[in-house]
Design an enzyme around this catalytic site. Structure first.
Site, PDB file in Angstrom:
ATOM      1  N   ASP A   1     -13.738  88.543 -57.791  1.00  0.00           N
ATOM      2  CA  ASP A   1     -12.885  88.721 -56.621  1.00  0.00           C
ATOM      3  C   ASP A   1     -11.642  89.483 -57.050  1.00  0.00           C
ATOM      4  OD1 ASP A   1     -11.248  88.439 -54.373  1.00  0.00           O
ATOM      5  OD2 ASP A   1     -11.938  86.403 -53.953  1.00  0.00           O
TER       6      ASP A   1
ATOM      7  N   ASP B   1      -8.945  93.571 -50.429  1.00  0.00           N
ATOM      8  CA  ASP B   1      -9.397  92.347 -51.105  1.00  0.00           C
ATOM      9  C   ASP B   1     -10.920  92.305 -50.955  1.00  0.00           C
ATOM     10  OD1 ASP B   1      -9.787  89.723 -51.965  1.00  0.00           O
ATOM     11  OD2 ASP B   1      -8.533  88.804 -50.401  1.00  0.00           O
TER      12      ASP B   1
ATOM     13  N   HIS C   1      -8.646  85.476 -44.420  1.00  0.00           N
ATOM     14  CA  HIS C   1      -7.229  85.488 -44.073  1.00  0.00           C
ATOM     15  C   HIS C   1      -6.813  86.860 -43.589  1.00  0.00           C
ATOM     16  CE1 HIS C   1      -6.923  87.398 -48.080  1.00  0.00           C
ATOM     17  NE2 HIS C   1      -7.938  86.587 -48.346  1.00  0.00           N
TER      18      HIS C   1
ATOM     19  N   HIS D   1      -1.921  86.208 -47.735  1.00  0.00           N
ATOM     20  CA  HIS D   1      -2.444  85.244 -46.767  1.00  0.00           C
ATOM     21  C   HIS D   1      -1.436  85.138 -45.627  1.00  0.00           C
ATOM     22  CE1 HIS D   1      -5.646  83.132 -49.388  1.00  0.00           C
ATOM     23  NE2 HIS D   1      -5.335  84.269 -49.937  1.00  0.00           N
TER      24      HIS D   1
ATOM     25  N   GLU E   1     -14.461  86.253 -46.052  1.00  0.00           N
ATOM     26  CA  GLU E   1     -15.093  85.878 -47.318  1.00  0.00           C
ATOM     27  C   GLU E   1     -15.895  84.584 -47.239  1.00  0.00           C
ATOM     28  OE1 GLU E   1     -12.174  84.843 -50.388  1.00  0.00           O
ATOM     29  OE2 GLU E   1     -10.580  85.252 -48.946  1.00  0.00           O
TER      30      GLU E   1
ATOM     31  N   GLU F   1     -17.061  89.210 -50.022  1.00  0.00           N
ATOM     32  CA  GLU F   1     -15.834  89.472 -49.259  1.00  0.00           C
ATOM     33  C   GLU F   1     -15.615  90.964 -49.030  1.00  0.00           C
ATOM     34  OE1 GLU F   1     -12.181  88.280 -51.219  1.00  0.00           O
ATOM     35  OE2 GLU F   1     -11.138  88.162 -49.293  1.00  0.00           O
TER      36      GLU F   1
HETATM   37 MN    MN Z   1     -10.637  87.886 -52.497  1.00  0.00          MN
HETATM   38 MN    MN Z   2      -9.453  86.925 -49.835  1.00  0.00          MN
END
Ligand code: MN
Ligand code: MN
Length: 306
Positions: A81, A92, A165, A173, A198, A291
């Protein structure tokens, strides 16, 4: 702003794909996270958060510490990640890889190998379903409902207490929380919202709990301190990592030695920094995660981490 998201997205996508090919038996988690973080900088972006490499029953928030000897084993379910930003605009993304290697068949039986592959497919397909649902005016729990349907169709459960998020400048976030099940959150998403979605899939209960491993933190606020060393550590954190998460490893390069550990614990205790404990599935079952980051449009969304 859109250009910055696009550029950050291109960078994390390329690094995710390149790093995925490196994941195999014998690779040190430390080498993997350092590769990812160095590449983000080499490609002209900034690191949005320490590269997470969470293995098997660990869901998220593990990153290597200095000299971390953790080695990837054949058959491990490795969740990579990563996040990068340009001018604070964050991309992200995450992928799960079952680590290949000569010992694969010694380490796992055929059924487990097959189950792992299905876990990977379940979270990836859950994410596809979420992306197909996203558009202006859709409620967050509608997205979760679609994810849950797909993951359940594989005979697995989504992790219900780990959410996607919204992303805002220098804010990983921000307000919105994107569930992987049909929870109570009927808040609607709007055109222009930027979301990281995700889903996590598991053959366990679908809840994560804290482990004692804490290697990722975030600055919260200035606090009065008497010990000069701890004061300096907090100043370094505030100067370098005022808004986005940082790792113990990064700080340990600036402050070598074991003394840092006590300082960090004190900073947690007085509320100066927030600790992100590594999270594990409550019943120790294995977990997959996929994600992408998306920009919500009137009739759909743009995935900018493809
Ligand atoms: Mn992530
Ligand atoms: Mn994330």
């Amino acid at each position: 702003m859109i250009e910055d998201y696009h550029k950050a997205g291109e960078i994390v996508s390329k690094i995710r794909d390149d790093a995925s090919k490196m994941i195999k038996e014998g690779l040190l988690v430390l080498d993997l996270v350092e590769y990812v973080e160095n590449e983000i900088k080499n490609m002209g972006a900034e690191i949005a958060f320490p590269c997470n490499v969470s293995i098997n029953e660990i869901a998220a928030h593990y990153t290597a510490y200095l000299n971390d000897p953790t080695e990837i084993q054949a058959g491990d379910l490795v969740k990579l990640d990563l996040g990068a930003h340009i001018n604070g605009y964050i991309a992200d993304t995450a992928i799960t890889i079952m680590a290949p290697g000569d010992s694969l068949e010694d380490n796992l039986d055929e059924d487990t190998i097959e189950k792992n592959q299905k876990l990977i497919d379940a979270s990836a397909e859950g994410l596809d379903a979420a992306i197909a649902t996203v558009r202006d005016g859709v409620s967050l729990n509608k997205i979760g409902e679609e994810v849950e349907k797909v993951i359940n169709s594989y005979g697995f459960n989504p992790i219900v207490n780990l959410h996607g998020h919204s992303l805002e400048q220098y804010n990983l976030h921000s307000g919105l929380s994107v569930p992987s099940n049909k929870d109570k959150n009927n808040q609607k998403i709007r055109e222009g919202d930027v979301l990281a979605i995700e889903p996590f899939a598991t053959d366990g209960l679908g809840f994560v709990t804290d482990t004692p491993d804490i290697y990722i933190f975030r600055f919260l606020k200035e606090r009065p301190l008497r010990v000069l060393y701890t004061k300096k550590v907090l100043k370094t954190i505030k100067t370098n990592y005022s808004s986005l998460p940082f790792s113990y490893r990064w700080l340990n390069k600036i402050y070598p030695g074991a003394r840092l550990f006590a300082a960090i614990n004190q900073l947690i205790d007085i509320g100066a920094i927030y600790p992100y404990a590594a999270l594990k599935e409550k019943t120790n079952k294995w977990i997959s995660q996929t994600e992408h980051s998306v920009i919500v449009e009137k009739d759909g969304c743009e995935v900018f981490t493809k």
